[in-house]
Design a protein around this motif. Structure first.
Motif, PDB file in Angstrom:
ATOM      1  N   ALA A   1       0.968  -0.964  -0.122  1.00  0.00           N
ATOM      2  CA  ALA A   1       0.168  -0.014   0.024  1.00  0.00           C
ATOM      3  C   ALA A   1       1.358   0.618   0.130  1.00  0.00           C
ATOM      4  CB  ALA A   1      -0.930  -0.455   1.449  1.00  0.00           C
ATOM      5  N   ARG A   2       2.364   0.899   0.663  1.00  0.00           N
ATOM      6  CA  ARG A   2       2.873   2.654   1.307  1.00  0.00           C
ATOM      7  C   ARG A   2       3.675   2.357  -0.574  1.00  0.00           C
ATOM      8  NH1 ARG A   2       0.688   0.719   4.859  1.00  0.00           N
ATOM      9  NH2 ARG A   2      -0.858   2.321   6.901  1.00  0.00           N
ATOM     10  N   ALA A   3       4.253   1.993  -0.830  1.00  0.00           N
ATOM     11  CA  ALA A   3       5.257   0.872  -1.736  1.00  0.00           C
ATOM     12  C   ALA A   3       4.668   2.069  -3.509  1.00  0.00           C
ATOM     13  CB  ALA A   3       5.466  -0.338  -2.195  1.00  0.00           C
ATOM     14  N   ALA A   4       4.307   2.470  -3.408  1.00  0.00           N
ATOM     15  CA  ALA A   4       3.877   2.608  -4.899  1.00  0.00           C
ATOM     16  C   ALA A   4       3.924   4.180  -4.824  1.00  0.00           C
ATOM     17  CB  ALA A   4       2.156   2.934  -5.067  1.00  0.00           C
ATOM     18  N   GLY A   5       4.014   4.547  -3.894  1.00  0.00           N
ATOM     19  CA  GLY A   5       4.312   5.938  -3.456  1.00  0.00           C
ATOM     20  C   GLY A   5       5.623   6.674  -3.235  1.00  0.00           C
ATOM     21  N   SER A   6       6.633   5.635  -2.471  1.00  0.00           N
ATOM     22  CA  SER A   6       8.128   5.701  -2.458  1.00  0.00           C
ATOM     23  C   SER A   6       9.396   5.340  -3.378  1.00  0.00           C
ATOM     24  CB  SER A   6       8.350   4.896  -1.575  1.00  0.00           C
ATOM     25  OG  SER A   6       8.586   2.715  -1.726  1.00  0.00           O
ATOM     26  N   ASP A   7      10.574   5.853  -2.533  1.00  0.00           N
ATOM     27  CA  ASP A   7      11.605   5.755  -3.348  1.00  0.00           C
ATOM     28  C   ASP A   7      12.301   4.849  -3.150  1.00  0.00           C
ATOM     29  OD1 ASP A   7      11.594   8.712  -5.015  1.00  0.00           O
ATOM     30  OD2 ASP A   7      11.222   8.997  -2.514  1.00  0.00           O
ATOM     31  N   VAL A   8      12.190   4.198  -2.142  1.00  0.00           N
ATOM     32  CA  VAL A   8      12.777   3.132  -1.149  1.00  0.00           C
ATOM     33  C   VAL A   8      12.122   2.451  -0.621  1.00  0.00           C
ATOM     34  CG1 VAL A   8      15.237   2.145  -0.501  1.00  0.00           C
ATOM     35  CG2 VAL A   8      15.017   4.730  -1.316  1.00  0.00           C
ATOM     36  N   VAL A   9      12.726   0.845  -1.094  1.00  0.00           N
ATOM     37  CA  VAL A   9      11.616   0.012   0.032  1.00  0.00           C
ATOM     38  C   VAL A   9      12.793  -1.251   0.287  1.00  0.00           C
ATOM     39  CG1 VAL A   9       9.379  -2.552   0.123  1.00  0.00           C
ATOM     40  CG2 VAL A   9       9.274   0.097  -0.863  1.00  0.00           C
ATOM     41  N   VAL A  10      13.060  -0.889   1.741  1.00  0.00           N
ATOM     42  CA  VAL A  10      13.592  -2.090   2.642  1.00  0.00           C
ATOM     43  C   VAL A  10      13.402  -3.572   3.212  1.00  0.00           C
ATOM     44  CG1 VAL A  10      15.737  -2.269   4.116  1.00  0.00           C
ATOM     45  CG2 VAL A  10      15.306  -0.438   2.683  1.00  0.00           C
ATOM     46  N   MET A  11      12.839  -4.328   2.393  1.00  0.00           N
ATOM     47  CA  MET A  11      12.723  -5.381   3.354  1.00  0.00           C
ATOM     48  C   MET A  11      13.632  -5.926   3.932  1.00  0.00           C
ATOM     49  SD  MET A  11       9.554  -6.153   2.554  1.00  0.00           S
ATOM     50  CE  MET A  11       9.525  -7.743   2.817  1.00  0.00           C
ATOM     51  N   ALA A  12      13.696  -5.707   5.294  1.00  0.00           N
ATOM     52  CA  ALA A  12      14.639  -6.054   6.294  1.00  0.00           C
ATOM     53  C   ALA A  12      13.552  -7.332   6.995  1.00  0.00           C
ATOM     54  CB  ALA A  12      15.224  -4.512   7.315  1.00  0.00           C
ATOM     55  N   ALA A  13      12.229  -7.441   7.271  1.00  0.00           N
ATOM     56  CA  ALA A  13      11.557  -8.235   8.543  1.00  0.00           C
ATOM     57  C   ALA A  13      12.002  -9.510   7.575  1.00  0.00           C
ATOM     58  CB  ALA A  13      10.332  -7.671   7.809  1.00  0.00           C
ATOM     59  N   ALA A  14      11.691 -10.410   8.889  1.00  0.00           N
ATOM     60  CA  ALA A  14      12.574 -11.415   8.619  1.00  0.00           C
ATOM     61  C   ALA A  14      10.714 -12.242   8.454  1.00  0.00           C
ATOM     62  CB  ALA A  14      12.262 -12.714   9.391  1.00  0.00           C
TER      63      ALA A  14
END
Ligand code: CTP
Ligand code: CA
Length: 234
Positions: free
Chosen positions: A87-100
């Motif tokens: 839901a938030r990726a669309a308007g973002s410049d970077v997505v960091v998937m640090a979650a396990a």
């Protein structure tokens, strides 16, 4: 590195960081979880905020306090985490998937507590089904070059390859722009205050970050991400 000496090179950028470990319920009181503390993801969120970004932290059961100045969205399951990140990726410049993120969830979740019966032969067997891959989905669904997608991998070397070989294969499989590769062992990685990683770029680049505080590792990740930001800051 104090926040005073940090560059403001994420000014005008929107960043989404997922952190912590998801939990998959079996019944109202039990879940399948993992040992992620959320420390590295929280350090990444804090560093991005200090460098000027507007940060959303999608937080799954953190064992550490959330940093000041970031928006926090709490989630439990992999499905919830995926929905919040997408839901938030669309308007973002970077997505960091640090979650396990849990690879599997119990195929059924009972609405009442699982009880023992008198007959051990009737003890339950947990059947698992696969969760969608959030990171791979982000790469598949992104428009143009944005957002830049960063993945994490915790690997051990085994008979089929070294830590680095597994990391490279995972980077290729996931299709993300940067992979933060972590060698895990008995005493490394999870819950530790320090971390040693190798940053693998989709362009074939490779940068080793020697054992350091998770805040130092976080800044090294952002140092690698900043040159990948091609769209103008808003
Ligand atoms: N990840 C994800 N969704 C999942 C599982 C993992 O987005 N359902 C992300 C993690 O947040 C991480 C990256 O994928 O950034 C790599 O996770 P990892 O567990 O190392 O990779 P997997 O593809 O699940 O492979 P493995 O079989 O080694 O667990
Ligand atoms: Ca996994």
């Amino acid at each position: 590195l104090g926040s005073g000496s940090r560059p403001r090179d994420l000014e005008g950028r929107r960043v989404v960081v997922s952190a912590g470990g998801t939990r998959e319920p079996l019944d109202p009181v039990r879940f399948l979880g993992n040992r992620s503390s959320g420390r590295q993801g929280v350090a990444l969120a804090a560093a991005a905020a200090a460098r000027g970004a507007r940060v959303t932290l999608v937080a799954a059961h953190l064992e550490v306090p959330v940093p000041a100045g970031v928006e926090v969205v709490g989630v439990t399951t992999a499905a919830e985490l995926g929905e919040a990140v997408r839901a938030r990726a669309a308007g973002s410049d970077v997505v960091v998937m640090a979650a396990a993120v849990a690879d599997f969830r119990p195929a059924t979740r009972t609405s009442t507590k699982i009880k023992k019966s008198d007959d051990p032969a009737r003890d339950p067997v947990v059947v698992l089904e696969r969760n969608p891959d959030v990171l791979a989905g982000l790469v598949r669904e992104r428009v143009g070059a944005a957002p830049v997608v960063v993945g994490f991998a915790a690997e051990t070397g085994d008979a089929s390859g070294s830590v680095l070989e597994h990391g490279r294969a995972k980077l290729a499989r996931k299709g993300c722009d940067l992979l933060v590769l972590n060698e895990v062992g008995e005493t490394r990685g999870f819950a530790a205050a320090t971390n040693a990683v190798t940053l693998l770029g989709a362009d074939g680049s490779e940068r080793e970050v020697p054992e350091a505080g998770k805040d130092v590792v976080a800044d090294a990740v952002w140092d690698a991400v900043v040159p990948m930001l091609t769209s103008p800051a808003t």
